[in-house]
Design an enzyme around this catalytic site. Structure first.
Site, PDB file in Angstrom:
ATOM      1  N   LYS A  74       0.903  -1.268   0.067  1.00 43.13           N
ATOM      2  CA  LYS A  74      -0.280  -0.051   0.063  1.00 43.13           C
ATOM      3  C   LYS A  74       0.859   1.393  -0.083  1.00 43.13           C
ATOM      4  CE  LYS A  74      -3.812   2.054   2.389  1.00 43.13           C
ATOM      5  NZ  LYS A  74      -5.058   2.017   3.637  1.00 43.13           N
ATOM      6  N   SER A  87      -9.731   2.201   2.468  1.00 42.36           N
ATOM      7  CA  SER A  87      -9.131   3.008   1.680  1.00 42.36           C
ATOM      8  C   SER A  87      -7.812   2.027   1.056  1.00 42.36           C
ATOM      9  CB  SER A  87      -8.462   3.694   2.670  1.00 42.36           C
ATOM     10  OG  SER A  87      -7.461   3.236   3.589  1.00 42.36           O
ATOM     11  N   SER A 139     -10.228  -0.550   6.404  1.00 40.85           N
ATOM     12  CA  SER A 139      -9.773  -0.323   5.121  1.00 40.85           C
ATOM     13  C   SER A 139      -9.074  -1.228   4.741  1.00 40.85           C
ATOM     14  CB  SER A 139      -8.672   0.678   5.187  1.00 40.85           C
ATOM     15  OG  SER A 139      -9.366   2.087   5.195  1.00 40.85           O
TER      16      SER A 139
HETATM   17  N1  GLN Z   1     -13.320   4.699   6.070  1.00 42.01           N
HETATM   18  C1  GLN Z   1     -12.705   4.772   7.393  1.00 42.01           C
HETATM   19  C2  GLN Z   1     -12.415   6.246   7.065  1.00 42.01           C
HETATM   20  O1  GLN Z   1     -12.371   6.767   6.162  1.00 42.01           O
HETATM   21  C3  GLN Z   1     -11.624   3.827   7.373  1.00 42.01           C
HETATM   22  C4  GLN Z   1     -10.519   4.191   6.786  1.00 42.01           C
HETATM   23  C5  GLN Z   1      -9.230   3.212   7.118  1.00 42.01           C
HETATM   24  O2  GLN Z   1      -9.469   2.337   7.851  1.00 42.01           O
HETATM   25  N2  GLN Z   1      -8.068   3.773   6.918  1.00 42.01           N
HETATM   26  O3  GLN Z   1     -11.598   6.685   7.997  1.00 42.01           O
END
Ligand code: GLN
Length: 492
Positions: free
Chosen positions: A79, A154, A178
């Site tokens: 990532k 994400s 995410s």
């Molecule tokens: N969707 C969540 C956010 O926008 C989680 C994102 C994540 O786990 N990095 O904060």
């Protein structure tokens, strides 16, 4: 040879050992797939073919000289919020679109030391804020089951790359879901370990008390290979926990027989099956729970904090931490700097307004507001107290069960450009974020399809009980075939 991308990590390791193929052949195979297929998926931000082939040649040489590391020469990708020395590390943001990391994240080092070869850096929501990869400065990632739909986020690039057969396994990070949610949307397995299991050193911070790196693979076994390689204590991360890493893979190999889950108590929280959960998704989840029963597990009714409360708590605390973490991006030290600033104030203001996208700016504003003097006690302190209560509810539930099962997400992947409001997007995280408030390990694995789109089951374990999640999933995958399903892109 053309099917190398459908092999499991174990099959790849065995093939390398038995000289059925070399690391160079494997690496070339995946690089070629990325070259031809990723224009439709957009899962990579940076591909590093020269570096990867150099490492692959070295891996083949070392193996020929007697190096016995089983994973020597196995391709993977990271990532793009993980620092990789000498390689662009953008975090999906214009702010870091020119940032070449001067050092490796500890987990990147650990994975390289196990012998894995990185093919490049994977697309993600900007600064890991988002649930559909649409906030990436580098564009949305397309779901390999339906290119008009989102990959989730994400870590959308990581999930889509694995589900497209562009890499066998990939790293991700999970601050509020995410890893699990994109794994669910793309029909693969993804695990976020216990907070403190994997070093955060060199992982660009979003919300430090939630952020935890983990992995994507097609199966629990594939995930266990990469997770095993990256986990462990790191004195460079003050929240890393000094605890032995169990032999997860060894445990998976012991799972056997008709009813391998006999004695396992699976908690089912009714709060996670209510309003907002798509009916067809619900039916697929309920069917998967019956498979767990057929494998010997018993289902136990439990109660957890109303997920709407966990959602509100997370969306107060995570932006608060983000607003503080992201203050380092000021246009002075590194990252994007605006053209011709008038003075220092103008440099800060314009560098940050031009360098951050809308969602990141929204989080900084919300977080700064929650931390400001007049509101700190009413919002931030209160949310911290609720966070403790959420943990207490999980601990209480674990008195009567060994793991908890819920849907990973209320829906399947939605169309790219669906123009959801921020609040509607946040609601999609309703089942995943409680886990991060409590620091628990959690995994999503594929359990079926609705209208041709994958559905994931979320398993939540006690602190440090990644083994319970991996073992249960491995048993499920031994008796079912959803994890063997290949996306149309992986079939090509
Ligand atoms: N969707 C969540 C956010 O926008 C989680 C994102 C994540 O786990 N990095 O904060």
């Amino acid at each position: 040879m053309t099917q190398l991308h459908t092999l499991s990590v174990r099959e790849i390791a065995d093939g390398l050992q038995n000289k059925q193929f070399s690391s160079v052949e494997l690496t070339e195979h995946f690089l070629k797939r990325i070259d031809t297929l990723d224009k439709d998926i957009n899962s990579f931000i940076t591909v590093t073919p020269e570096l990867a082939l150099k490492e692959a040649r070295l891996a083949d040489e070392l193996r020929a000289k007697g190096d016995t590391r089983p994973l020597l020469g196995v391709p993977m990708a990271h990532k793009d919020n993980l620092c990789t020395q000498g390689v662009l590390t953008t975090c999906g943001s214009k702010m870091l679109s020119n940032f070449v990391a001067p050092y490796n994240a500890t987990l990147v080092e650990n994975i390289a030391n196990a012998g894995f070869i990185s093919l490049g850096k994977l697309n993600m929501d900007e600064f890991a804020m988002g649930s559909d990869n649409e906030s990436s400065y580098f564009g949305a990632v397309h779901n390999p089951y339906d290119l008009s739909r989102v990959s989730g986020g994400s870590s959308g690039g990581s999930a889509a790359a694995v589900a497209s057969g562009l890499v066998p396994v990939a790293t991700g990070s999970d601050t509020g879901g995410s890893i699990r949610q994109p794994a669910s949307f793309c029909g693969i397995t993804g695990i976020k370990p216990t907070y403190g299991r994997v070093s955060r050193f060199g992982m660009i911070a979003y919300a430090s008390s939630f952020d935890q790196a983990g992995v994507f693979g097609r199966t629990a076994q594939d995930c266990a290979y990469l997770l095993q390689a990256m986990s462990g204590y790191d004195p460079k991360d003050s929240t890393s926990v000094n605890k032995d890493v169990p032999n997860w893979l060894g445990e998976l190999d012991k799972i056997d027989g008709d009813k391998p889950l006999t004695g396992l108590r699976v908690g089912v929280p009714k709060e996670y099956f209510g309003e907002g959960l798509n009916n067809e998704v619900k039916a697929v989840i309920e069917k998967s729970l019956q498979t767990y029963v057929e494998l010997g597990a018993t289902l136990v009714d439990i109660n957890l904090t109303d997920p709407k409360i966990t959602l509100a708590t997370y969306y107060l605390l995570a932006p608060a931490e983000a607003s503080s973490n992201l203050s380092r991006f000021d246009g002075v030290r590194y990252g994007y700097r605006c053209e011709n600033p008038k003075d220092l104030q103008d440099l800060y203001t314009r560098s940050r307004s031009e360098g951050f996208g809308a969602e990141v700016q929204r989080r900084i504003l919300m977080g700064t507001y929650a931390l400001s003097a007049g509101y700190f006690d009413a919002y931030y302190v209160k949310a911290q107290k609720v966070r403790r209560l959420v943990l207490n509810d999980f601990l209480k539930a674990f008195e009567s069960c060994d793991l908890i099962a819920t849907p990973t997400a209320p829906t399947t992947a939605y169309p790219i450009g669906a123009s959801l409001t921020p609040a509607e997007i946040y609601l999609g995280d309703v089942y995943t974020i409680g886990v991060n408030l409590a620091g628990l390990p959690s995994l999503s694995h594929p359990v079926g399809f609705v209208g041709g789109l994958p559905v994931g089951l979320q398993l939540i374990g006690k602190h440090w009980a990644e083994n319970t999640l991996l073992n249960a999933t491995h048993a499920y995958q031994g008796a079912t075939a959803f994890h063997k399903e290949l996306s149309p892109i992986a079939k090509s």
